[in-house]
Design a protein around this motif. Sequence first.
Motif, PDB file in Angstrom:
ATOM      1  N   SER A  43       2.640 -45.748  33.167  1.00  0.00           N
ATOM      2  CA  SER A  43       4.084 -45.923  33.172  1.00  0.00           C
ATOM      3  C   SER A  43       4.591 -46.005  34.613  1.00  0.00           C
ATOM      4  N   ALA A  44       5.625 -46.825  34.806  1.00  0.00           N
ATOM      5  CA  ALA A  44       6.189 -46.985  36.146  1.00  0.00           C
ATOM      6  C   ALA A  44       6.859 -45.689  36.573  1.00  0.00           C
ATOM      7  N   PRO A  45       6.777 -45.373  37.851  1.00  0.00           N
ATOM      8  CA  PRO A  45       7.434 -44.146  38.317  1.00  0.00           C
ATOM      9  C   PRO A  45       8.940 -44.284  38.160  1.00  0.00           C
ATOM     10  N   PRO A  46       9.615 -43.197  37.886  1.00  0.00           N
ATOM     11  CA  PRO A  46      11.071 -43.277  37.731  1.00  0.00           C
ATOM     12  C   PRO A  46      11.736 -43.736  39.015  1.00  0.00           C
ATOM     13  N   SER A  47      12.795 -44.520  38.871  1.00  0.00           N
ATOM     14  CA  SER A  47      13.515 -45.012  40.040  1.00  0.00           C
ATOM     15  C   SER A  47      14.238 -43.858  40.731  1.00  0.00           C
ATOM     16  N   ALA A  48      14.281 -43.944  42.056  1.00  0.00           N
ATOM     17  CA  ALA A  48      15.021 -42.941  42.822  1.00  0.00           C
ATOM     18  C   ALA A  48      16.511 -43.245  42.833  1.00  0.00           C
ATOM     19  N   LEU A  49      16.871 -44.436  42.374  1.00  0.00           N
ATOM     20  CA  LEU A  49      18.278 -44.824  42.345  1.00  0.00           C
ATOM     21  C   LEU A  49      18.973 -44.215  41.139  1.00  0.00           C
ATOM     22  N   PRO A  50      20.209 -43.811  41.275  1.00  0.00           N
ATOM     23  CA  PRO A  50      20.924 -43.262  40.124  1.00  0.00           C
ATOM     24  C   PRO A  50      21.188 -44.348  39.094  1.00  0.00           C
ATOM     25  N   PRO A  51      21.084 -44.035  37.809  1.00  0.00           N
ATOM     26  CA  PRO A  51      21.335 -45.055  36.777  1.00  0.00           C
ATOM     27  C   PRO A  51      22.798 -45.494  36.795  1.00  0.00           C
ATOM     28  N   LEU A  52      23.018 -46.740  36.421  1.00  0.00           N
ATOM     29  CA  LEU A  52      24.378 -47.263  36.335  1.00  0.00           C
ATOM     30  C   LEU A  52      24.973 -46.907  34.986  1.00  0.00           C
ATOM     31  N   SER A  53      26.226 -46.580  34.976  1.00  0.00           N
ATOM     32  CA  SER A  53      26.888 -46.241  33.724  1.00  0.00           C
ATOM     33  C   SER A  53      27.237 -47.507  32.956  1.00  0.00           C
ATOM     34  N   ALA A  54      27.366 -47.373  31.650  1.00  0.00           N
ATOM     35  CA  ALA A  54      27.772 -48.509  30.821  1.00  0.00           C
ATOM     36  C   ALA A  54      29.138 -49.025  31.245  1.00  0.00           C
ATOM     37  N   ALA A  55      30.009 -48.117  31.646  1.00  0.00           N
ATOM     38  CA  ALA A  55      31.367 -48.503  32.038  1.00  0.00           C
ATOM     39  C   ALA A  55      31.372 -49.408  33.263  1.00  0.00           C
ATOM     40  N   SER A  56      30.355 -49.290  34.109  1.00  0.00           N
ATOM     41  CA  SER A  56      30.323 -50.098  35.333  1.00  0.00           C
ATOM     42  C   SER A  56      30.093 -51.578  35.032  1.00  0.00           C
ATOM     43  N   PHE A  57      29.660 -51.889  33.811  1.00  0.00           N
ATOM     44  CA  PHE A  57      29.420 -53.289  33.436  1.00  0.00           C
ATOM     45  C   PHE A  57      30.635 -53.952  32.803  1.00  0.00           C
ATOM     46  N   ARG A  58      31.711 -53.209  32.606  1.00  0.00           N
ATOM     47  CA  ARG A  58      32.880 -53.801  31.944  1.00  0.00           C
ATOM     48  C   ARG A  58      33.456 -54.953  32.748  1.00  0.00           C
ATOM     49  N   ALA A  59      33.617 -54.755  34.050  1.00  0.00           N
ATOM     50  CA  ALA A  59      34.198 -55.813  34.882  1.00  0.00           C
ATOM     51  C   ALA A  59      33.277 -57.030  34.962  1.00  0.00           C
ATOM     52  N   PRO A  60      31.960 -56.872  35.180  1.00  0.00           N
ATOM     53  CA  PRO A  60      31.090 -58.053  35.183  1.00  0.00           C
ATOM     54  C   PRO A  60      31.123 -58.833  33.873  1.00  0.00           C
ATOM     55  N   ILE A  61      31.100 -58.122  32.751  1.00  0.00           N
ATOM     56  CA  ILE A  61      31.111 -58.803  31.461  1.00  0.00           C
ATOM     57  C   ILE A  61      32.447 -59.501  31.231  1.00  0.00           C
ATOM     58  N   ALA A  62      33.526 -58.862  31.650  1.00  0.00           N
ATOM     59  CA  ALA A  62      34.847 -59.494  31.531  1.00  0.00           C
ATOM     60  C   ALA A  62      34.914 -60.760  32.379  1.00  0.00           C
ATOM     61  N   ALA A  63      34.354 -60.717  33.572  1.00  0.00           N
ATOM     62  CA  ALA A  63      34.329 -61.901  34.441  1.00  0.00           C
ATOM     63  C   ALA A  63      33.490 -63.010  33.818  1.00  0.00           C
ATOM     64  N   TYR A  64      32.388 -62.636  33.180  1.00  0.00           N
ATOM     65  CA  TYR A  64      31.554 -63.628  32.510  1.00  0.00           C
ATOM     66  C   TYR A  64      32.312 -64.296  31.366  1.00  0.00           C
ATOM     67  N   ARG A  65      33.083 -63.524  30.615  1.00  0.00           N
ATOM     68  CA  ARG A  65      33.837 -64.105  29.497  1.00  0.00           C
ATOM     69  C   ARG A  65      34.803 -65.183  29.999  1.00  0.00           C
ATOM     70  N   VAL A  66      35.464 -64.918  31.120  1.00  0.00           N
ATOM     71  CA  VAL A  66      36.385 -65.906  31.700  1.00  0.00           C
ATOM     72  C   VAL A  66      35.611 -67.158  32.100  1.00  0.00           C
ATOM     73  N   PHE A  67      34.480 -66.967  32.765  1.00  0.00           N
ATOM     74  CA  PHE A  67      33.633 -68.088  33.176  1.00  0.00           C
ATOM     75  C   PHE A  67      33.171 -68.888  31.963  1.00  0.00           C
ATOM     76  N   ALA A  68      32.734 -68.200  30.917  1.00  0.00           N
ATOM     77  CA  ALA A  68      32.222 -68.880  29.729  1.00  0.00           C
ATOM     78  C   ALA A  68      33.299 -69.740  29.072  1.00  0.00           C
ATOM     79  N   GLY A  69      34.506 -69.217  28.986  1.00  0.00           N
ATOM     80  CA  GLY A  69      35.591 -69.998  28.416  1.00  0.00           C
ATOM     81  C   GLY A  69      35.862 -71.257  29.231  1.00  0.00           C
ATOM     82  N   ARG A  70      35.803 -71.126  30.546  1.00  0.00           N
ATOM     83  CA  ARG A  70      36.022 -72.280  31.418  1.00  0.00           C
ATOM     84  C   ARG A  70      34.911 -73.314  31.237  1.00  0.00           C
ATOM     85  N   GLN A  71      33.674 -72.858  31.139  1.00  0.00           N
ATOM     86  CA  GLN A  71      32.558 -73.784  30.954  1.00  0.00           C
ATOM     87  C   GLN A  71      32.672 -74.544  29.642  1.00  0.00           C
TER      88      GLN A  71
END
Length: 263
Positions: A43-71
């Motif tokens: 198994s890979a050693p655990p990352s030393a970086l702190p995990p990202l919260s689910a809430a931190s992805f809200r803005a990226p996903i929202a930005a993607y939705r805008v992009f997708a509609g434009r495409q």
Amino acid sequence: HGVPVASYAGPPALATYTERAPHVLSQLTVEGGVQAGVNGAPSAPPSALPPLSAASFRAPIAAYRVFAGRQLGLMQSQIAQLQDALAAGDRPGAQDAWRGAFVDYLKLGAVYLEGPVAGLNQAIDGNAGGLVGATASPQFSGLHRLELGLWTGSGLQSLLPWARRLGVDVARLRVILPHVQIAPLDYATRAHEILEDALRDLLSGTDVPWSGEGVLGTAAGIAATNEVISTLRRLLTPRESVLPAVDARSEEHTSELQSLRHL
């Protein structure tokens, strides 16, 4: 040794793949929750970086939705041009409009193959693999049904109903996609899966057997990858040296594909 050959089924499959939904469903991922793991490997050693919260992805996903509609809006314009060219008997113009619509769709990249979106994705960008009757199946529609007709000499008037159906399906997707639930892990995973799919299905020519536009499609896959990465840039910036490496490789791939297109 003592096991009848006919009764031996071999080891269980670690992953499944179908042409109709060309994304690998891996037991390594489902059972172990690990992307890109190797069965039996340490198994890979655990990352030393702190995990990202689910809430931190809200803005990226929202930005993607805008992009997708434009495409999808851009794609609808190309489909309208495609319909006009077909009605006018202009095959080169119809082929150019098809290329534009194809690229616009591939740049979505992070379309998720679940629920109603899966059905629309099959109708818009599905191939004939697995369909009863293959290319003769009435369920074979969308971009690749039009690709078949445009590059094999089908009558252009006969392709108009398929182009109109494509327009209807894309309009439906544009309505549905803003409301599709996208899990943070799925979104982060697509950042690398888009390019993997492009290399396997497009650069190989598998998904574009009639037009031969695999390089064009792969370039669109790189653009889609870059778009998803751009929405995640704020999250990735403090995480080791990920972004410089991603940016450098993206520039290399783009340059290589540009060279291929000029051969």
